[in-house]
Structure formats: structure tokens, C-alpha cells
Design an enzyme around this catalytic site. Structure first.
Site, PDB file in Angstrom:
ATOM      1  N   GLY A 141      -5.970  -3.825   7.549  1.00 33.25           N
ATOM      2  CA  GLY A 141      -6.941  -2.743   7.577  1.00 33.25           C
ATOM      3  C   GLY A 141      -8.053  -2.865   8.604  1.00 33.25           C
TER       4      GLY A 141
ATOM      5  N   THR B 117       0.872  -1.188   0.000  1.00 31.91           N
ATOM      6  CA  THR B 117       0.000   0.000   0.000  1.00 31.91           C
ATOM      7  C   THR B 117       0.901   1.229   0.000  1.00 31.91           C
ATOM      8  OG1 THR B 117      -1.865  -0.984   1.137  1.00 31.91           O
ATOM      9  CG2 THR B 117      -1.520   1.345   1.545  1.00 31.91           C
TER      10      THR B 117
HETATM   11  N1  ASP Z   1      -4.236  -1.321   4.895  1.00 32.88           N
HETATM   12  C1  ASP Z   1      -4.520  -1.926   3.607  1.00 32.88           C
HETATM   13  C2  ASP Z   1      -5.869  -2.607   3.682  1.00 32.88           C
HETATM   14  O1  ASP Z   1      -6.138  -3.269   4.653  1.00 32.88           O
HETATM   15  C3  ASP Z   1      -3.499  -2.925   3.211  1.00 32.88           C
HETATM   16  C4  ASP Z   1      -2.061  -2.468   3.345  1.00 32.88           C
HETATM   17  O2  ASP Z   1      -1.765  -1.488   3.981  1.00 32.88           O
HETATM   18  O3  ASP Z   1      -1.166  -3.100   2.768  1.00 32.88           O
HETATM   19  O4  ASP Z   1      -6.612  -2.503   2.746  1.00 32.88           O
END
Ligand code: ASP
Length: 356
Positions: A268, A215
Site C-alpha cells: 500500500g 485484499t
Molecule cells: N494494499 C493493501 C494495503 O497495503 C494490502 C493488499 O492489497 O493486500 O493495505
């Protein structure tokens, strides 16, 4: 169903956690701090297998350069958007091209942007045809009465806004593409691995661990005004329609000139339940915590204890920044640029070197 994996509390320690904790204790970087005008992250967790670290370093560098250029001529909001767009266009990060796949084999992306002066924000979720979701999020903020638009409604809003606009720069910046544009071999391979694991387990649980890679996010400051942006494909093998923390204002993305701007990465569901972005700002504004202490408390202690890997970057109106990722996350690509344009980058578990 998602099961909490509380580490230090009453939940049982799983064998994998012991390995994680041992490896993490060695790799953990603590909270990194300094002064900057722009900080970016390329997500927590590993790099795509077989992809040289140099690709990630180069992505970080180009994002910082683009953000710094935008900051010189524009606002902190322009800077975070420009930096995130570069990472969305790189297939090595889990955002835009290179986004991970849902269980059903689609790329559904989330993004949010926020400025800390008026606390205006915009976000899109579960979009499948917008080349740069972060710029769509900015359009939602600036051209709609809403904060968050999802799925087909978000795509229709973007298509309508573009068709009604005579602004050629906007049309160049915000593009609709065929969903196939987001397909990449590395991410497809990751999904195949997950399908195989599920078939052997006989159920479709998403356990979260290491299912989220790369991300991207940025935080910036100019003249005491902060901004944050985050963009993601979410977690590999997520159910179609699942929305993570990145587009949720106050969870994965937050900005307030009275405290700081935050962009997070990690599992998340936990970031939503712990309202991480707002929690960091509230610790500073109401609890008078330092930025470093605020990140440490939620990322390194609370989320770590809940068994949720993750990290965050944050910057204050005075340009103090902090970067944290917990022992479960072990690593995060990250970098910053100072007011005089000097860049510093660290990939995975490396320590951030002094700015060059
Ligand atoms: N936080 C993101 C999600 O849960 C994933 C990530 O940060 O890699 O969609």
C-alpha cells in the site's frame, strides 16, 4: 523503517529479488483483457497455507454471482458493494472476517467505494467493529458530508446513523460486531510467524514483502457508469493506526466515467506514493493510453522497478477490462462476468480461461 527496493534502477538488487524475478518471469500472466460488466479480485500473493484453492475459486464465483444479481436490479455501485461483501464474509480473504492482524494483535480494516459519474466516494479506515466495512464506506459516501472517516469516529458515525434510521434493510446490511468476530486462526498464525521473524532480527521493521494477502476489490459498469470498491485488513504486522492505499481515493480505489474504475492490491505505501488509481485514469484521459497500456506502465514497469509487488483490475465505461499483477506479486485471484452472465475465474498464477 521501510526501505525502497528499486530493482532496475540505482537500488541494489537483493538476493531474494533474484529468486522473485526468476519465479515471477515464469509465472507472470501479463495484462489480461476482455469485455465484462463486473471484475473482482481477491488480492495478490499466496493463498493461506493449507487452504484448498477451491475455497478461493468458490469465493470468487459467489462474489461474481452476487455482484451480477445486484447489477441487474441496480447500479454499478450496487454491484461492486455486493461483490465485495461476499468476500468480506469469507474468512479466506484479507477483508472483513479473515482480515490480517496488526503488530498489536488487532484487526483494523480499511475500505472505499466510488462511483465515476459524479465522482462521489466514501471510505473508512482502521475500523474494528464493522462487519462489512465496504457498506460502512457507502454510508459515509451517502449519509455524511465527508469522504473518509477513521477509527472510533467512523464507528460512532455508523452507530449513530443506524440508531437514527428506520430503514430495516439498512440495519440488516450494516452491522456492528464484537472485534473477536474477525479473529481467525490462519491470520493469527501468520502474525506469530512475523513476531518470531522480528524477534530474531531484533527490530520491528515491516518489510512489506508477502505481508499482504487477499485484499478484495471489484469494478463494474452499467450504462456507461463505472464504480469501484476495495476492502482490506491491510498488511500483517502493520503498526496500529497504519492506513493503506485501499481507502485512499486515487490510490487503491478510483472511478471516473471519463476514464475507468480501478481497484488495486499490493504494498500500500507504494500505491499511495504513486497515486496508482488516479495515475491509471490520467494516463487514459490525458495521455490517451489504452487501458492495457495504462495498467502495464504503472503496475508492471514503475511499481515493479520500485520493488513493490502489486496488481490492479480496471474497467472502462465501454466495458473493456484489464487485469495486471507484476512479476514481484506473481499471482492474484481474479474473475469477471460478461453481460450475458458468463463467469471466468483464475486463482493465483493460472491464466484466465475464456468465460463459461
Ligand atoms: N494494499 C493493501 C494495503 O497495503 C494490502 C493488499 O492489497 O493486500 O493495505
Amino acid at each position: 523503517m521501510r526501505q525502497k527496493r528499486r530493482i532496475n534502477g540505482s537500488w541494489l538488487l537483493q538476493p531474494g529479488d533474484v529468486i522473485f524475478l526468476l519465479a515471477g518471469a515464469l509465472a507472470h500472466a501479463g495484462v489480461e483483457t476482455g469485455h465484462a460488466v463486473l471484475v473482482v479480485h481477491g488480492g495478490e500473493a499466496d493463498m493461506l497455507s493449507g487452504v484448498p484453492a477451491e475455497r478461493y475459486r468458490e469465493g470468487m464465483r459467489r462474489a461474481l454471482e452476487a455482484g451480477y444479481r445486484a447489477l441487474k436490479h441496480g447500479s454499478s455501485l450496487d454491484a461492486v458493494e455486493a461483490a465485495v461483501r461476499v468476500l468480506e464474509d469469507s474468512e479466506w480473504f484479507n477483508a472483513g472476517r479473515g482480515a490480517v492482524f496488526t503488530h498489536e494483535g488487532r484487526n483494523e480494516m480499511d475500505a472505499a467505494i466510488m462511483e465515476g459519474t459524479h465522482k462521489h466516494a466514501g471510505a473508512v479506515a482502521s475500523v474494528t467493529t464493522i462487519k462489512n466495512p465496504i457498506s460502512a464506506a457507502r454510508l459515509v459516501m451517502e449519509k455524511s458530508p465527508h469522504v473518509l472517516l477513521a477509527g472510533i469516529g467512523a464507528e460512532q458515525f455508523i452507530a449513530r446513523t443506524l440508531s437514527e434510521s428506520s430503514d430495516t434493510d439498512l440495519r440488516k446490511k450494516v452491522k456492528l460486531v464484537d472485534p473477536h468476530y474477525f479473529w481467525t486462526e490462519g491470520r493469527w498464525e501468520e502474525l506469530q510467524q512475523e513476531w518470531k521473524k522480528q524477534a530474531s532480527k531484533g527490530h520491528a521493521a515491516l518489510d512489506g514483502k508477502k505481508h499482504h494477502l487477499g485484499t478484495v476489490g471489484a469494478v463494474a459498469v452499467k450504462d456507461g457508469k463505472v464504480a469501484a470498491a476495495t476492502s482490506t485488513g491491510g498488511m500483517t504486522n502493520k503498526l496500529s493506526g497504519r492506513i493503506g492505499d485501499s481507502p485512499i481515493i486515487g490510490a487503491g480505489t478510483y472511478a471516473d466515467d471519463k476514464a475507468c474504475a480501478v481497484s488495486a492490491t499490493g504494498w500500500g505505501e507504494y500505491f499511495i506514493e504513486n497515486v496508482v488509481g488516479h495515475d491509471i485514469a490520467a494516463r487514459i484521459q490525458y495521455g490517451h493510453a489504452s487501458l492495457e497500456k495504462a495498467l502495464d506502465s504503472i503496475i508492471d514497469i514503475e511499481l515493479q522497478n520500485d520493488g513493490a509487488e502489486g496488481g490492479a483490475i480496471a474497467i472502462t465505461p465501454k466495458g473493456e477490462f484489464a487485469i495486471a499483477f507484476n512479476r514481484l506479486a506473481q499471482q492474484m485471484s481474479r474473475g469477471y462476468v460478461t453481460a450475458d452472465g458468463k463467469i471466468s475465474i483464475a486463482i493465483t498464477e493460472e491464466k484466465l480461461p475464456p468465460p463459461k
